[in-house]
Design an enzyme around this catalytic site. Structure first.
Site, short mmCIF file in Angstrom:
data_model
loop_
_atom_site.label_atom_id
_atom_site.label_comp_id
_atom_site.label_asym_id
_atom_site.label_seq_id
_atom_site.Cartn_x
_atom_site.Cartn_y
_atom_site.Cartn_z
N PHE A 111 0.82 -1.22 0.00
CA PHE A 111 0.00 0.00 0.00
C PHE A 111 0.85 1.27 0.00
CE2 PHE A 111 -0.08 2.43 3.97
CZ PHE A 111 0.75 1.67 4.78
N LYS A 112 2.14 1.15 0.31
CA LYS A 112 3.00 2.33 0.29
C LYS A 112 2.97 3.02 -1.09
CE LYS A 112 5.22 1.52 4.40
NZ LYS A 112 4.54 0.34 4.91
N ASP A 113 2.69 2.25 -2.15
CA ASP A 113 2.62 2.84 -3.49
C ASP A 113 1.54 3.91 -3.60
OD1 ASP A 113 4.64 1.32 -4.78
OD2 ASP A 113 3.26 -0.36 -5.05
#
Ligand SMILES: *Cc1c(COP(=O)(O)O)cnc(C)c1O
Length: 465
Positions: A111-113
């Site tokens: 989810f860091k993207d």
């Protein structure tokens, strides 16, 4: 919109300045000077918008006049156009009560993207305007590093130095970092733990002369723009499940408390959030703080969910700021005490305020593994260990939430990113998406350095602009 430091002693900054700065000069974190509110009708009007359109609407009050509305929408379209799912963040139903929000369809499978893909173009846009250069230095236990590298590779005016603990990230995580050969990307495997790598980064930022000579900046979740981008998916998911007419609960696999804090921001902005479940693994400092008022640092335990193996959850300071009526002096004193004694107590009044929105649970490895098996058997979903912790907490606490409220667990990583752990828990080895084919054939580039400040600083000085 202006941004103020949680410790009250740094100058207020514009959105653009806060994005480039990362940490405030008084050691605090930047937050908006006031939380914007969205009217019910504005939230209801998100129904039917694409993810990028929702993102532009949710972020507009935070961005203010730093970007024209069309420009913000273009940036969002470009960032989320790189996701490999038309819905960007699709919802998947598990049973009558529980849903997953899949946040792992970006380029590096975590989810860091979602935030980093936006931060890259924002950096480039703001630097291009001023002609400034930035040296971004970070430490990673895996996911932040690969997301930052994908987002910043080849960008004008930015040199990126990413430190990871040698031999302690998964093979997929390492290769996602070291096979990016763009000349502005510099990978360093530090001979030590994640905490050693993190301590080196803190020491470099603490060296005022070095920090100003190289214009250091941070891309971890202390950066406000990252949190802002994460607020979006709470709105996007809740509206699809009936908000604002129906409240929704979320369960958030938590390490540095960035993602959970973004959920708090969504609630402050007016999204009806029935409960925010903070799910930790055995590294449970935030769970202890919320449930017993005990924010004290323990030993880091290595778990199957390494991106949550964190003892000091930096973003908790942002919540403290609000719990103390936004009094920076009080927070500065509390944090000074915490840094000296490695512990802080949250009194019953603050805990009571937090408990109106937050619930929490620390999940043991067995419960994580059995939940991963349950998702497989019940709904045919292979989930990664971080998501397994979120879902285990959601199921453990479901009785404390009104029966008709849907509970959404944030699925923070693709199961293929943690293949060994998923196979151990479920007996099934997940595949990697097709676009990752070739990852294991590509050339790697990475330096290996001892965990010594002099060695790392010298190496960076030879390469920073
Ligand atoms: C970073 C990360 C988390 C923890 O998020 P925080 O914002 O640090 O609380 C959870 N799961 C995965 C897969 C991550 O990469």
């Amino acid at each position: 919109m202006r941004y103020v430091s949680t410790r009250g002693r740094a100058p207020a900054l514009s959105f653009e300045e806060a994005t480039l700065a990362g940490l405030a000069s008084d050691g605090g974190l930047y937050v908006p000077e006031a939380w914007p509110r969205l009217e019910r009708a504005e939230i209801a009007a998100f129904a039917g918008l694409t993810y990028a359109e929702t993102a532009a609407r949710v972020m507009a009050p935070f961005v203010g006049d730093a970007l024209a509305p069309d420009e913000l929408l273009d940036l969002c379209r470009a960032a989320y156009g790189r996701f490999h799912h038309a819905g960007v963040a699709p919802l998947v139903q598990l049973d009558g009560r529980h849903w997953l929000l899949e946040l792992f369809h970006g380029p590096t499978l975590a989810f860091k993207d979602v935030a980093m893909q936006l931060l890259g173009p924002l950096f480039e846009r703001f630097l291009g305007e001023s002609g400034r250069r930035l040296t971004v230095i970070g430490a990673t236990s895996g996911d932040t590093g690969s997301a930052a590298i994908d987002a910043l590779a080849g960008r004008e005016g930015i040199e990126l130095f990413m430190l990871h603990p040698a031999g302690r990230v998964s093979d997929v995580q390492r290769r996602q970092m070291t096979t990016v050969l763009a000349p502005n990307v510099h990978n360093v495997a530090v001979e030590g733990s994640f905490d050693d790598a993190q301590a080196l980064v803190k020491a470099l930022f603490g060296d005022a002369e070095f920090a100003s000579r190289y214009h250091l900046s941070a891309v971890n979740s202390i950066n406000w723009a990252r949190l802002m981008a994460q607020v979006v998916y709470y709105f996007y998911a809740a509206v699809r499940l009936g908000a604002p007419d129906r409240p929704v609960a979320f369960s958030v696999p938590t390490g540095n408390f960035g993602d959970a804090f973004a959920g708090y921001v969504a609630a402050r902005m007016g999204l009806p959030v029935a409960k925010l479940i903070v799910a930790t693994n055995g590294n449970d400092i935030v769970h202890r703080a919320l449930s017993a008022g005990d924010y004290s640092v323990g030993e880091v335990r290595a778990t199957a969910a390494p991106s949550m193996d964190i003892q000091v959850s930096s973003n908790f300071e942002r919540l403290l700021f609000d719990l103390h009526d936004r009094d920076g002096e009080v927070v500065a004193r509390a944090m000074a005490g915490f840094e000296a004694e490695r512990r802080m107590l949250l009194d019953d009044t603050r805990r009571g305020i937090a408990a109106a929105l937050f619930a929490s649970a620390a999940v043991e490895p067995d419960a994580m593994a059995s939940t991963m098996r349950w998702a497989c058997a019940e709904a045919g979903q292979l989930i990664d260990p971080h998501t397994g912790i979120g879902l285990a907490a959601a199921r453990a606490l479901e009785k404390s939430i009104a029966q008709d409220v849907t509970i959404v667990t944030l699925a923070t990583a693709h199961p293929g990113k943690f293949r060994d752990a998923v196979e151990r828990a479920t007996g099934t080895r997940p595949g990697l998406p097709q676009r990752m084919a070739g990852l294991f054939e590509r050339e790697e580039r990475c330096a290996r350095l001892p965990a010594e400040l002099g060695a790392v600083r010298g190496w960076i000085e030879e390469r920073a602009g």
